[in-house]
Design an enzyme around this catalytic site. Sequence first.
Site, PDB file in Angstrom:
ATOM      1  N   HIS A  93     -17.540  55.997 -22.851  1.00 47.28           N
ATOM      2  CA  HIS A  93     -16.672  55.515 -23.862  1.00 47.28           C
ATOM      3  C   HIS A  93     -16.621  54.120 -24.262  1.00 47.28           C
ATOM      4  O   HIS A  93     -15.822  53.622 -25.103  1.00 47.28           O
ATOM      5  CB  HIS A  93     -15.090  55.849 -23.297  1.00 47.28           C
ATOM      6  CG  HIS A  93     -14.949  57.221 -23.105  1.00 47.28           C
ATOM      7  ND1 HIS A  93     -14.597  58.148 -23.919  1.00 47.28           N
ATOM      8  CD2 HIS A  93     -15.038  57.923 -21.789  1.00 47.28           C
ATOM      9  CE1 HIS A  93     -14.634  59.495 -23.373  1.00 47.28           C
ATOM     10  NE2 HIS A  93     -14.592  59.239 -22.239  1.00 47.28           N
ATOM     11  N   CYS A 235      14.628  62.374 -10.553  1.00 47.23           N
ATOM     12  CA  CYS A 235      15.629  62.845 -11.538  1.00 47.23           C
ATOM     13  C   CYS A 235      16.096  64.154 -10.720  1.00 47.23           C
ATOM     14  O   CYS A 235      17.228  64.448 -10.659  1.00 47.23           O
ATOM     15  CB  CYS A 235      15.291  62.959 -12.825  1.00 47.23           C
ATOM     16  SG  CYS A 235      15.961  61.989 -14.021  1.00 47.23           S
TER      17      CYS A 235
END
Lengths: 274, 108, 155
Positions: A93, A235
């Site tokens: 990359h 949560c």
Amino acid sequence: MNTTFKAMAAAIALGLPALALTTGPAFADEMAEGKWGEYQVGDKRSGYTYAGPETRAMQDDEFQNPAMLWLDTGMSEWENAAGDAGKACADCHGDAEESMAGVATKYPVYSEETGKMMNLEQRINFCRTENMQAEPYKWESDELLGMTAYVKNQSKGMPVDVSIDGPAKEFWEKGKEFYETRRGQLDLACTHCHVDNAGNLIRAETLSQGQGNGFPLYRLKWQKVGSLHRRFRGCNNNIRAEKLPYGSDEYTNLELYVTWRGNGLPIETPAVRK
Amino acid sequence: MASKPRVRAPKSASKGEVVEIKTLISHKMESGQRKDSDGNVIPRQIINHFEARFNGEPFFIAEIEPAVSANPYISFYHQPQESGEYEFVWNDDDGSTYSKKSKLTVEG
Amino acid sequence: MMSKAMSRRQVFFSIGGVAAAGVGMTLMPGLAKASPEEVQKAIKEMIGDTTPQEGKVSLDLPEIAENGNTVPVGVSVDSPMTQDSYVKAVHLMADGNPSPEVITFKFTPQSGRAEASTRMRLAQTQNVVAFAEMSDGSVYRAAQPVKVTIGGCGG
């Protein structure tokens, strides 16, 4: 029985302090003035706009932001050859600042290889196992958080732009269903806090819209960087619901839905939140 | 995470100018005041000392207690009179030392 | 001398009223805050028997901390920084923590400015106190209350 009452009843039954949902400061005025600049797009508001001034200052100053320590880890991992292929990210990359710019705005994406959604953490680990022939990073390891934050940081300031067309649609629908389904002993869905009561106080804390554009982020409570899936688990735990595994299909689909809700908000990674 | 420091110190300054230096190091700063799930006290392990030196001479020191947050951040000032090299040193309870150096050119 | 010491103690007792506003037990669970005696001992270790004067010291603190784990704090002292007259050290103390000492910044004339900042843990709503030791042996003091928010969503 209305939602708030039900939640309070459940909380009291559990011996917890009552979840008192009260109206918070007058955010309407702030919205009218466009006070939040890039951190608000239409009626979408980044968690930044719910943070206190000191927390925002910690994010604004790249040097004060403790998450930059994790970015350093990501940056060195980028160059670090691992696995039987003997390759580092950089070998394929190149310079992340060029090759990764904008990439994270699209995640989660549908993967032809796996036939389901893939978030950035999963894409990084897919690359490691398939291309580098290396061990995947562990979830919530400094390496995976650092790499994810480093890659996502290359899109900082760019608007979130997740697609729910084509094969992604059915996963978006699953995520939406999760988001709207009551769960846990408090019998709350994501919507009850983050849609119906965003901007209101839950005890001393202002509920946000639950946007994901700053993740992975440094949370003062955690005293470290954490992923969106860690926040989902927190949560779920708060509403006394089952915490699902990191990288589970449910959470990845939920991530798709939550991220799509925030389409247009700028990527802030690594953000700082309370 | 292995402790790695980050430092922002100026590369150049004019003589007598007061410059700001910011430092950050990754460290869990285990306070010694927490217990694990079995009720055992987790032993203290913190960065207990920080020193900023210029040309070998300490000009700012911090004596650090467990009340300092994880990933300690410290900012402070320096008034350089000459060019030289900074060295920033952190001491860990476990005996480890972490350090970082940077050069400063003073003009005028 | 006695009356000064008393007035200091009164300050610390008065903090108890502020602390009632919120108690964050997640940070250092099961640990009481330092006793007044422990606080006095800590002060004595920092500045000896010198009676601190008010003034010269400024604290930069949030009125309300969003999370007690990471509370930014800055301190500055209005003083020259020369060989003849400078600030030797600033001690930061949080008397509602299990252990009151937070950090000591030691300065030199080469510091240029008696100012530094860090981030600290506050176990609960309390006063943060700074003592500045000057090169002539005098000590100056400043204090500021910080409210520590009880989170609604631990997460």
